[in-house]
Design a protein around this motif. Structure first.
Motif, mmCIF file in Angstrom:
data_model
loop_
_atom_site.group_PDB
_atom_site.id
_atom_site.type_symbol
_atom_site.label_atom_id
_atom_site.label_comp_id
_atom_site.label_asym_id
_atom_site.label_seq_id
_atom_site.Cartn_x
_atom_site.Cartn_y
_atom_site.Cartn_z
ATOM 1 N N ASP A 48 0.867 -1.167 0.000
ATOM 2 C CA ASP A 48 0.000 0.000 0.000
ATOM 3 C C ASP A 48 0.917 1.234 0.000
ATOM 4 N N THR A 50 0.473 4.149 0.562
ATOM 5 C CA THR A 50 0.207 5.163 1.593
ATOM 6 C C THR A 50 0.685 4.686 2.975
ATOM 7 N N GLU A 72 -1.073 11.557 -5.135
ATOM 8 C CA GLU A 72 -1.359 12.453 -4.010
ATOM 9 C C GLU A 72 -1.593 11.712 -2.696
ATOM 10 N N ALA A 73 -2.173 10.495 -2.765
ATOM 11 C CA ALA A 73 -2.564 9.839 -1.507
ATOM 12 C C ALA A 73 -1.367 9.573 -0.582
ATOM 13 N N ALA A 76 -0.520 12.821 1.150
ATOM 14 C CA ALA A 76 -1.500 13.165 2.188
ATOM 15 C C ALA A 76 -1.353 12.257 3.399
ATOM 16 N N ALA A 77 -0.762 11.074 3.198
ATOM 17 C CA ALA A 77 -0.600 10.123 4.308
ATOM 18 C C ALA A 77 0.738 10.305 5.029
ATOM 19 N N LYS A 95 3.259 16.129 4.609
ATOM 20 C CA LYS A 95 1.808 16.015 4.749
ATOM 21 C C LYS A 95 1.188 17.395 4.986
ATOM 22 N N SER A 102 -4.695 18.352 -0.607
ATOM 23 C CA SER A 102 -5.605 17.433 0.099
ATOM 24 C C SER A 102 -6.741 18.159 0.796
ATOM 25 N N LEU A 149 -9.577 14.903 -0.879
ATOM 26 C CA LEU A 149 -9.161 14.301 -2.145
ATOM 27 C C LEU A 149 -10.304 13.502 -2.767
ATOM 28 N N THR A 150 -10.528 13.697 -4.055
ATOM 29 C CA THR A 150 -11.603 12.952 -4.732
ATOM 30 C C THR A 150 -11.151 12.405 -6.085
ATOM 31 N N ALA A 151 -9.847 12.409 -6.334
ATOM 32 C CA ALA A 151 -9.310 11.949 -7.627
ATOM 33 C C ALA A 151 -9.968 12.693 -8.793
ATOM 34 N N ASN A 288 -2.367 21.080 -6.998
ATOM 35 C CA ASN A 288 -1.961 19.720 -6.699
ATOM 36 C C ASN A 288 -0.519 19.759 -6.219
#
Ligand code: AMP
Length: 468
Positions: A48, A50, A72-73, A76-77, A95, A102, A149-151, A288
């Motif tokens: 994963d 993230t 981006e994820a 943000a993590a 972050k 984010s 975040l919503t892609a 972004n």
């Protein structure tokens, strides 16, 4: 130099390929086995992306010199923070600084607090009552955005995704009801473009401008997606984007980088501005914190090979040599091959027969995204964007035609937007902006800066006069 690439999409394949061309060693941490990256990488980990701990342990075990985070994820993590804590210089903000992407509220507040005026009117109502008041009070068409975040898929635009203010308000309230924050903002009229820059302690280094196609279907119909394709123009401007407006947009990115610094947030990575070129000049729609996908693919294929590893090391360590930021003077078109129904109800699992050799021989680059290898010359489509084909030529429409020709070597059940990078589409966009900026169309504080169709090719060439 050894690089850790985090992420497994076509953008990351393009990052890895550009690094490999500059002599770097690649290792990859991603959830999926990207067939292109697997071929390039000396080692890879299914993880994963993230997960800060596992990504960092892998980077350490592989002895990487630099890490570059694609999506981006992971930013943000806090994956960049963990890598830096482990003394691995990283391309990608912390972050806290990645909140520029984010959290749309963070972004809007930062610009407001630092008096960066190039943004639409906005509010972030906290209760359903305030949503109703805001929706009624706008007086102009508006846009509803989940703050998180919503892609690229959660934004609703009045006139496209809803008609009545009360329907926009209902959507905004549904976001609040799920525990999210929501931003309502004035709908801007114009043409969108993306401008990315390498940002580090030593400065802001812009890349060529790109136009992205967010809507799922031809003619800009259907819902917003992560992006179906994109183009860039040989002079690094766009048919409708003159140098003066590009420079204003660069000024906005510089002001944002300064504002982040003043907030005590160090930024070493890619800063991406999604702009609307309006009659009044460029206005920021979103930020972004990484290369756009697909826009990053346009600029990466333009990078003069050889120095990319050195350039990214400079970004990660805080000092960029400006002469390493050089892009070839060519036009590019990216088109994504996606599963049928993508953007709404994608039908994954379809087999594609591809002939990479023939695609390359046609002068087109191929980057793998959400696909898995399925034997020689075959891949299986996942539920997201599968293959990115990139054409380059002197003129945009020629680059688009090259991609169209290469699509003969991709067989199976898929969807692709054939209208990206056509003369007709370019002319329509150019005309849209010309009309918007025509005297009397709307009071404009700017001089007319789009060249008329019969003007000589210049920094604001029309599509018919595209340089090349
Ligand atoms: P964003 O994720 O903020 O870039 O929004 C996704 C898409 O929604 C953008 O690419 C635009 O097409 C559209 N959009 C977002 N904000 C606005 C706005 N203020 N006015 C008009 N369209 C917008």
């Amino acid at each position: 130099m050894r690089f850790l690439v985090v992420g497994g999409g076509a953008r990351e394949h393009a990052i890895g390929a550009t690094l490999a061309q500059s002599g770097a060693d690649i290792v990859v941490a991603s959830a999926n086995a990207n067939p292109g990256l697997e071929r390039l990488a000396r080692s890879s980990l299914r993880v994963d992306p993230t997960d800060p701990r596992r990504v960092t342990e892998f980077g350490r075990a592989e002895g990487v010199d630099v890490a570059v985070i694609g999506p981006e994820a992971p930013l943000a993590a806090g994956v960049a923070d963990a890598l830096r804590d482990a003394q691995i210089p990283t391309v990608g903000p912390s972050k806290a600084a990645a909140q520029i992407e984010s959290s749309k509220m963070f972004c809007r507040e930062l610009l407001t607090q630092h008096a960066i005026t190039a943004q639409p009117k906005w509010v972030a109502p906290e209760t359903p009552e305030k949503v109703d008041a805001a929706a009624q009070g706008f007086g102009v068409p508006f846009v509803v955005k989940p703050s998180g975040l919503t892609a690229g898929k959660g934004v609703w635009v009045q006139g496209s995704d809803f008609t009545e203010p009360k329907d926009g308000a209902a959507y905004a309230k549904s976001i609040l009801a799920q525990g999210g924050r929501v931003v309502l903002e004035e709908r801007l009229e114009g043409e969108e473009f993306s401008l990315m820059a390498f940002v580090t302690d030593s400065g802001v280094y812009p890349m060529p401008a790109v136009q992205d196609f967010k809507r799922a279907l031809e003619g800009n119909q259907g819902g917003n997606t992560g992006g179906m394709g994109s183009y860039s123009q040989r002079d690094h401007l766009l048919p409708f984007l003159p140098a003066a407006d590009r420079d204003r947009a660069v000024g906005v990115l510089e002001a944002i980088a300064k504002a982040l610094r003043e907030e005590g947030l160090s930024y070493r990575g890619i800063l991406y501005g999604g702009f609307m070129l309006t009659a009044e000049g460029p206005r920021l729609l979103e930020c972004n914190a990484r290369f756009g996908d697909p826009e990053g693919i346009n600029v990466l294929t333009l990078y003069e090979h050889g120095d990319f590893a050195e350039l990214l090391r400079g970004v990660a360590t805080g000092r960029v040599e400006p002469n390493l930021v050089h892009f070839r003077l060519r036009s590019t078109v990216v088109k994504y091959v996606v599963p049928p129904g993508y953007g709404d109800r994608p039908r994954s699992g379809g087999l594609l027969a591809i002939d990479p050799g023939a695609i390359t021989a046609a002068g087109v680059h191929l980057f793998y995204g959400s696909v898995e290898a399925a034997g020689p010359g075959a891949v299986r489509l996942g539920s997201s964007r599968g293959l990115a084909l990139v054409g380059e030529a002197s003129a945009i429409h020629e680059a688009g035609a090259r991609v169209e020709a290469a699509l003969r070597f991709v067989r199976g059940d898929y969807y692709v937007r054939h209208d990206i990078g056509t003369r007709e589409d370019l002319a329509r966009r150019w005309e849209h902006l010309r009309q918007l900026r025509a005297p009397g169309a709307k009071p404009s504080p700017l001089p007319l800066s789009v060249a008329p169709p019969d003007a000589p090719p210049s920094s604001a060439a029309s599509p018919d006069l595209e340089i090349g």
